[in-house]
Write a protein that holds these residues in place. Structure first.
Motif, mmCIF file in Angstrom:
data_model
loop_
_atom_site.group_PDB
_atom_site.id
_atom_site.type_symbol
_atom_site.label_atom_id
_atom_site.label_comp_id
_atom_site.label_asym_id
_atom_site.label_seq_id
_atom_site.Cartn_x
_atom_site.Cartn_y
_atom_site.Cartn_z
ATOM 1 N N ASP A 39 -25.155 14.229 -46.994
ATOM 2 C CA ASP A 39 -24.006 15.140 -47.018
ATOM 3 C C ASP A 39 -23.263 15.057 -48.341
ATOM 4 O OD1 ASP A 39 -23.747 16.621 -44.505
ATOM 5 O OD2 ASP A 39 -23.628 14.650 -43.570
ATOM 6 N N ALA A 40 -23.173 13.854 -48.903
ATOM 7 C CA ALA A 40 -22.459 13.698 -50.169
ATOM 8 C C ALA A 40 -23.152 14.451 -51.292
ATOM 9 C CB ALA A 40 -22.337 12.219 -50.520
ATOM 10 N N LEU A 41 -24.478 14.411 -51.308
ATOM 11 C CA LEU A 41 -25.220 15.137 -52.341
ATOM 12 C C LEU A 41 -25.043 16.641 -52.167
ATOM 13 C CD1 LEU A 41 -27.132 15.255 -54.724
ATOM 14 C CD2 LEU A 41 -29.048 14.862 -53.155
ATOM 15 N N LEU A 42 -25.127 17.116 -50.944
ATOM 16 C CA LEU A 42 -24.900 18.540 -50.698
ATOM 17 C C LEU A 42 -23.478 18.938 -51.074
ATOM 18 C CD1 LEU A 42 -26.706 18.925 -47.245
ATOM 19 C CD2 LEU A 42 -27.476 19.814 -49.448
ATOM 20 N N ASP A 43 -22.507 18.124 -50.689
ATOM 21 C CA ASP A 43 -21.105 18.447 -50.998
ATOM 22 C C ASP A 43 -20.868 18.515 -52.508
ATOM 23 O OD1 ASP A 43 -20.346 18.645 -48.353
ATOM 24 O OD2 ASP A 43 -19.658 16.563 -48.222
ATOM 25 N N ALA A 44 -21.476 17.574 -53.238
ATOM 26 C CA ALA A 44 -21.269 17.555 -54.688
ATOM 27 C C ALA A 44 -21.781 18.844 -55.330
ATOM 28 C CB ALA A 44 -21.970 16.340 -55.295
ATOM 29 N N LEU A 45 -22.928 19.325 -54.877
ATOM 30 C CA LEU A 45 -23.488 20.566 -55.415
ATOM 31 C C LEU A 45 -22.645 21.770 -54.989
ATOM 32 C CD1 LEU A 45 -27.224 19.686 -54.808
ATOM 33 C CD2 LEU A 45 -26.278 20.313 -57.040
ATOM 34 N N LEU A 46 -22.256 21.805 -53.730
ATOM 35 C CA LEU A 46 -21.466 22.933 -53.237
ATOM 36 C C LEU A 46 -20.103 22.989 -53.910
ATOM 37 C CD1 LEU A 46 -22.381 22.693 -49.453
ATOM 38 C CD2 LEU A 46 -23.105 24.486 -51.052
ATOM 39 N N GLU A 47 -19.496 21.848 -54.178
ATOM 40 C CA GLU A 47 -18.193 21.823 -54.839
ATOM 41 C C GLU A 47 -18.248 22.353 -56.261
ATOM 42 O OE1 GLU A 47 -17.021 17.785 -54.396
ATOM 43 O OE2 GLU A 47 -16.592 17.989 -52.253
ATOM 44 N N ARG A 48 -19.449 22.337 -56.854
ATOM 45 C CA ARG A 48 -19.629 22.909 -58.190
ATOM 46 C C ARG A 48 -20.106 24.364 -58.129
ATOM 47 N NH1 ARG A 48 -16.531 19.764 -60.092
ATOM 48 N NH2 ARG A 48 -16.934 18.312 -61.809
ATOM 49 N N GLY A 49 -20.038 24.952 -56.948
ATOM 50 C CA GLY A 49 -20.376 26.365 -56.807
ATOM 51 C C GLY A 49 -21.850 26.651 -56.687
ATOM 52 N N CYS A 50 -22.662 25.636 -56.512
ATOM 53 C CA CYS A 50 -24.105 25.834 -56.372
ATOM 54 C C CYS A 50 -24.431 26.378 -54.980
ATOM 55 C CB CYS A 50 -24.858 24.526 -56.565
ATOM 56 S SG CYS A 50 -24.683 23.773 -58.201
ATOM 57 N N THR A 51 -25.543 27.081 -54.903
ATOM 58 C CA THR A 51 -26.187 27.373 -53.638
ATOM 59 C C THR A 51 -27.401 26.456 -53.552
ATOM 60 O OG1 THR A 51 -25.468 29.688 -53.629
ATOM 61 C CG2 THR A 51 -27.387 29.115 -52.268
ATOM 62 N N VAL A 52 -27.533 25.734 -52.457
ATOM 63 C CA VAL A 52 -28.594 24.736 -52.316
ATOM 64 C C VAL A 52 -29.646 25.251 -51.342
ATOM 65 C CG1 VAL A 52 -29.136 22.332 -51.809
ATOM 66 C CG2 VAL A 52 -26.860 22.940 -52.671
ATOM 67 N N MET A 53 -30.902 25.246 -51.775
ATOM 68 C CA MET A 53 -32.011 25.679 -50.936
ATOM 69 C C MET A 53 -33.031 24.550 -50.834
ATOM 70 S SD MET A 53 -34.342 29.127 -51.170
ATOM 71 C CE MET A 53 -35.238 28.736 -52.695
ATOM 72 N N THR A 54 -33.605 24.370 -49.647
ATOM 73 C CA THR A 54 -34.637 23.364 -49.432
ATOM 74 C C THR A 54 -35.733 23.944 -48.545
ATOM 75 O OG1 THR A 54 -33.680 22.444 -47.397
ATOM 76 C CG2 THR A 54 -32.915 21.505 -49.491
ATOM 77 N N PRO A 55 -36.931 23.360 -48.576
ATOM 78 C CA PRO A 55 -37.919 23.700 -47.552
ATOM 79 C C PRO A 55 -37.419 23.252 -46.185
ATOM 80 C CG PRO A 55 -38.925 22.495 -49.380
ATOM 81 C CD PRO A 55 -37.439 22.376 -49.537
ATOM 82 N N ALA A 56 -37.771 24.004 -45.152
ATOM 83 C CA ALA A 56 -37.393 23.648 -43.776
ATOM 84 C C ALA A 56 -38.597 23.885 -42.865
ATOM 85 C CB ALA A 56 -36.187 24.466 -43.327
ATOM 86 N N PHE A 57 -39.739 23.339 -43.258
ATOM 87 C CA PHE A 57 -41.018 23.676 -42.639
ATOM 88 C C PHE A 57 -41.137 23.127 -41.216
ATOM 89 C CE2 PHE A 57 -43.172 23.737 -47.107
ATOM 90 C CZ PHE A 57 -42.401 24.822 -47.459
ATOM 91 N N THR A 58 -41.954 23.801 -40.418
ATOM 92 C CA THR A 58 -42.113 23.438 -39.006
ATOM 93 C C THR A 58 -43.566 23.548 -38.543
ATOM 94 O OG1 THR A 58 -41.447 25.726 -38.503
ATOM 95 C CG2 THR A 58 -39.774 24.024 -38.227
ATOM 96 N N GLU A 59 -44.511 23.188 -39.411
ATOM 97 C CA GLU A 59 -45.921 23.277 -39.003
ATOM 98 C C GLU A 59 -46.230 22.430 -37.771
ATOM 99 O OE1 GLU A 59 -44.842 22.216 -41.985
ATOM 100 O OE2 GLU A 59 -46.215 22.794 -43.600
ATOM 101 N N PRO A 60 -45.747 21.166 -37.696
ATOM 102 C CA PRO A 60 -46.114 20.364 -36.524
ATOM 103 C C PRO A 60 -45.575 20.931 -35.211
ATOM 104 C CG PRO A 60 -45.213 18.978 -38.278
ATOM 105 C CD PRO A 60 -44.918 20.395 -38.639
ATOM 106 N N GLN A 61 -44.440 21.598 -35.281
ATOM 107 C CA GLN A 61 -43.814 22.085 -34.061
ATOM 108 C C GLN A 61 -44.352 23.444 -33.603
ATOM 109 O OE1 GLN A 61 -42.063 21.046 -36.756
ATOM 110 N NE2 GLN A 61 -40.826 19.295 -36.103
#
Length: 274
Positions: A39-61
């Motif tokens: 959460d701290a890493l996400l907050d630091a990026l968001l506080e600088r106005g970044c939009t954060v994107m990550t993979p959210a894959f679900t092949e096993p499910q």
């Protein structure tokens, strides 16, 4: 302990403020605890106005075994081998609010998808998730028929790919470079929103992407936080350079496993589709 100020300093050193950022991170790479964790890493990026994107894959499910009448050749699969597909969802269709994620992706994507304001793509096996001011625009570019649309949108918006303590073998964007080099993406199967089995496209093996380091390394800006090395790459330039390199020498992405069927079939051009 790594504090929020340490994270913010690195973000500023890499000139990431106000940009969309494709994030791949290992919290273990810091070598010590991060105050606030993912959460701290996400907050630091968001506080600088970044939009954060990550993979959210679900092949096993949500991945299904290959239907008998949907088995293209050279598809990164040995159809005669026993299926390793999980059926923990008993063939239920993927939903953007399912709350599930491939555990191999690590802690950070799992934290991101549960945050208020997170947006997730509709691809049933290889969705992306984002949070921040440009999240909707990035994720709207993805559909079950366009797996890497969010990465293309990231590049069009002059975004950055941020590797936090991980290598190029974690850079999902390089699968788009493979596709642009002329390779066809592999076919896999999942249920659509109506419960019917459908074919979707996915990427290949990423174990050989580290061989692109001499080419892509000079494009990166670097920072260090604790024991973690951060590298920020301009997405547009990375895609252009990697696409040209793969097109010129397809074998450049071959992983160390000589028996890897994913690499063998991808290098040969991908599935044979009529």
């Amino acid at each position: 302990m790594i504090l929020g100020d340490h994270l913010t300093t690195a973000i500023d050193e890499l000139h990431l403020a106000e940009r969309p950022v494709m994030l791949h991170a290992s919290l273990r790479s810091f070598g010590t605890a991060v105050d606030g964790g993912a959460d701290a890493l996400l907050d630091a990026l968001l506080e600088r106005g970044c939009t954060v994107m990550t993979p959210a894959f679900t092949e096993p499910q949500f991945g299904l075994s290959a239907p008998p009448d949907m088995r293209p050749a050279r598809n990164g699969l040995d159809y005669a081998a026993p299926s390793e597909r999980s059926t923990c969802q008993e063939g239920l269709p993927y939903r953007v609010d399912c709350g599930l994620i491939n555990p191999r992706l690590g802690v950070l994507p799992a934290v991101l998808i549960r945050r208020d304001g997170a947006v997730r793509g509709r691809h049933p096996l290889n969705s992306f998730a984002a949070i921040g001011p440009q999240a909707a625009e990035l994720i709207d570019a993805q559909s079950p028929d366009d797996v890497y649309g969010p990465i293309r949108e990231l590049a069009d918006r002059d975004g950055r790919i941020l590797l936090v303590g991980v290598g190029l073998d974690r850079m999902t964007a390089l699968h788009l470079a493979e596709q642009r080099s002329g390779r066809r993406l592999f076919r896999r199967w999942a249920r659509d929103e109506d419960g019917d089995i459908r074919t979707v496209e996915v990427g290949s093996c990423s174990g050989g992407f580290t061989q692109l380091e001499p080419l892509l390394g000079p494009l990166a800006q670097s920072a260090v936080v604790g024991a973690s090395r951060w590298r920020a790459y301009p997405a547009r330039q990375v895609l252009a350079a990697a696409t040209a390199a793969i097109a010129a020498r397809q074998g450049i992405t071959r992983c160390p496993d000589a028996e890897c069927v994913l690499c063998r079939h991808a290098i040969a051009g991908g599935p044979v589709v009529s």
